[in-house]
Write a protein that holds these residues in place. Structure first.
Motif, PDB file in Angstrom:
ATOM      1  N   HIS A 169       0.865  -1.185   0.000  1.00  9.49           N
ATOM      2  CA  HIS A 169       0.000   0.000   0.000  1.00  9.49           C
ATOM      3  C   HIS A 169       0.898   1.229   0.000  1.00  9.49           C
ATOM      4  CE1 HIS A 169      -3.478   2.515   0.658  1.00  9.49           C
ATOM      5  NE2 HIS A 169      -3.019   2.960   1.812  1.00  9.49           N
ATOM      6  N   ILE A 170       0.807   2.015  -1.051  1.00  9.06           N
ATOM      7  CA  ILE A 170       1.625   3.217  -1.200  1.00  9.06           C
ATOM      8  C   ILE A 170       0.712   4.426  -1.307  1.00  9.06           C
ATOM      9  CG2 ILE A 170       3.239   4.469  -2.707  1.00  9.06           C
ATOM     10  CD1 ILE A 170       3.160   0.680  -2.725  1.00  9.06           C
ATOM     11  N   VAL A 171       1.046   5.469  -0.563  1.00 10.46           N
ATOM     12  CA  VAL A 171       0.254   6.696  -0.568  1.00 10.46           C
ATOM     13  C   VAL A 171       1.141   7.856  -1.014  1.00 10.46           C
ATOM     14  CG1 VAL A 171      -1.056   8.335   0.829  1.00 10.46           C
ATOM     15  CG2 VAL A 171      -1.287   5.884   1.255  1.00 10.46           C
ATOM     16  N   GLU A 172       0.691   8.561  -2.013  1.00 12.02           N
ATOM     17  CA  GLU A 172       1.412   9.739  -2.505  1.00 12.02           C
ATOM     18  C   GLU A 172       0.591  10.989  -2.230  1.00 12.02           C
ATOM     19  OE1 GLU A 172       3.358   9.484  -6.418  1.00 12.02           O
ATOM     20  OE2 GLU A 172       2.598   7.424  -6.536  1.00 12.02           O
TER      21      GLU A 172
ATOM     22  N   LYS B 135       9.346  -1.434  -2.493  1.00 11.26           N
ATOM     23  CA  LYS B 135       9.593  -1.315  -3.933  1.00 11.26           C
ATOM     24  C   LYS B 135       8.656  -0.281  -4.558  1.00 11.26           C
ATOM     25  CE  LYS B 135      10.007  -4.182  -8.141  1.00 11.26           C
ATOM     26  NZ  LYS B 135       8.932  -3.658  -8.991  1.00 11.26           N
ATOM     27  N   GLY B 136       7.400  -0.293  -4.151  1.00 12.01           N
ATOM     28  CA  GLY B 136       6.434   0.664  -4.671  1.00 12.01           C
ATOM     29  C   GLY B 136       6.765   2.089  -4.278  1.00 12.01           C
ATOM     30  N   VAL B 137       7.261   2.285  -3.065  1.00  5.36           N
ATOM     31  CA  VAL B 137       7.684   3.614  -2.639  1.00  5.36           C
ATOM     32  C   VAL B 137       8.837   4.091  -3.514  1.00  5.36           C
ATOM     33  CG1 VAL B 137       8.764   4.945  -0.779  1.00  5.36           C
ATOM     34  CG2 VAL B 137       6.891   3.392  -0.256  1.00  5.36           C
TER      35      VAL B 137
ATOM     36  N   GLY C 268       4.810   4.169   2.466  1.00  6.32           N
ATOM     37  CA  GLY C 268       4.391   2.795   2.225  1.00  6.32           C
ATOM     38  C   GLY C 268       4.053   2.130   3.549  1.00  6.32           C
ATOM     39  N   GLN C 269       3.111   1.198   3.537  1.00  8.75           N
ATOM     40  CA  GLN C 269       2.567   0.663   4.778  1.00  8.75           C
ATOM     41  C   GLN C 269       3.454  -0.359   5.475  1.00  8.75           C
ATOM     42  OE1 GLN C 269      -1.503  -0.723   4.448  1.00  8.75           O
ATOM     43  NE2 GLN C 269      -1.289  -2.061   6.223  1.00  8.75           N
ATOM     44  N   ASN C 270       4.151  -1.196   4.719  1.00  9.01           N
ATOM     45  CA  ASN C 270       4.796  -2.373   5.304  1.00  9.01           C
ATOM     46  C   ASN C 270       5.990  -2.800   4.442  1.00  9.01           C
ATOM     47  OD1 ASN C 270       3.414  -3.536   3.071  1.00  9.01           O
ATOM     48  ND2 ASN C 270       1.608  -3.762   4.355  1.00  9.01           N
ATOM     49  N   PRO C 271       6.713  -3.843   4.832  1.00  6.81           N
ATOM     50  CA  PRO C 271       7.883  -4.238   4.041  1.00  6.81           C
ATOM     51  C   PRO C 271       7.592  -4.488   2.563  1.00  6.81           C
ATOM     52  CG  PRO C 271       7.931  -5.354   6.148  1.00  6.81           C
ATOM     53  CD  PRO C 271       6.605  -4.646   6.077  1.00  6.81           C
TER      54      PRO C 271
END
Length: 231
Positions: free
Chosen positions: A203-206, A220-222, A213-216
């Motif tokens: 889960h990524i929030v911009e 990568k998404g962050v 990012g929410q968790n490990p």
């Protein structure tokens, strides 16, 4: 701001919990997953820790099933890469003007030293106030809890963010060991906090130049979001 093509990565210096015997430290994959993406995009990465010197690693992040995730095992067997964690720069020595973005890794150690380090809070505020990107993953947003911008407002007030949830703390069996709930602290500061539908799902929030990012599984998404915004 002219691009320097450099990113500053912040890691914890805390290797154990305060009230229980669990060992902790940097969650290695949250460094390697980000590092791989940023390096491939042509960015030079500098790693700084709260105290400088050697970086403790969370032993659970080195478990066989975890290490194989997205190639962390390749970095763990790379002597040159792992040596970067033997003698890191202290946060107090970092200058925001030398970098395009800052990224705060997680690991439970951050709950004990990220929010109690004035030098880190001032550094993050400087990154944001000068138009640079501020990003974090998992417990990394603990570093945001004491950040006050030049406007006098908390960094996360009125902002869309995420970070390791309380439900995930309970599932990780750390609810009785951690000093506070990151989720609750972010909400108390006025953040609009969201999570994935399922625990431990990416889960990524911009929110403009603030990326979390929410968790490990979100590291990568962050990294991808940071690189895309820098691009």
């Amino acid at each position: 701001m002219s691009p320097t093509r450099r990113i500053l990565v912040i890691v914890t210096s805390t290797g154990e919990y305060e009230t229980v015997g669990y060992r902790t430290g940097l969650w290695l994959g949250e460094l390697t997953h980000f590092y791989d993406v940023a390096e491939q995009a042509g960015y030079e990465i500098t790693i700084a820790s709260i105290d400088g010197g050697p970086v403790p690693l969370d032993p659970e992040s080195l478990a066989h099933g975890v290490l194989g995730d997205l190639g962390t095992d390749k970095r763990y067997t790379d002597r040159r890469f792992m040596d970067k964690l033997k003698d890191t720069m202290a946060v107090s020595e970092a200058d925001a003007e030398d970098y395009d973005a800052i990224y705060l890794t997680g690991g439970h150690g951050t709950m004990f030293d990220f929010h109690q380090t004035p030098a880190l809070g001032a550094l993050i505020a400087r990154f944001h106030d000068t138009g640079r990107i501020v990003s974090a993953v998992c417990h990394g947003p603990c570093g945001f809890l004491d950040v006050t911008l030049s406007s006098g407002e908390p960094l996360v007030k009125g902002r869309n963010v995420t970070g390791f949830s309380w439900q995930e703390e309970e599932l990780a069996q750390r609810a009785n060991a951690v000093p506070y709930s990151l989720e609750d602290r972010l909400k108390e500061l006025g953040a609009s906090y969201t999570t994935a539908e399922k625990p431990f799902a990416p889960h990524i929030v911009e929110d403009d130049r603030l990326i979390t990012g929410q968790n490990p599984g979100s590291a990568k998404g962050v990294a991808e979001a940071v690189v895309r915004r820098l691009g």
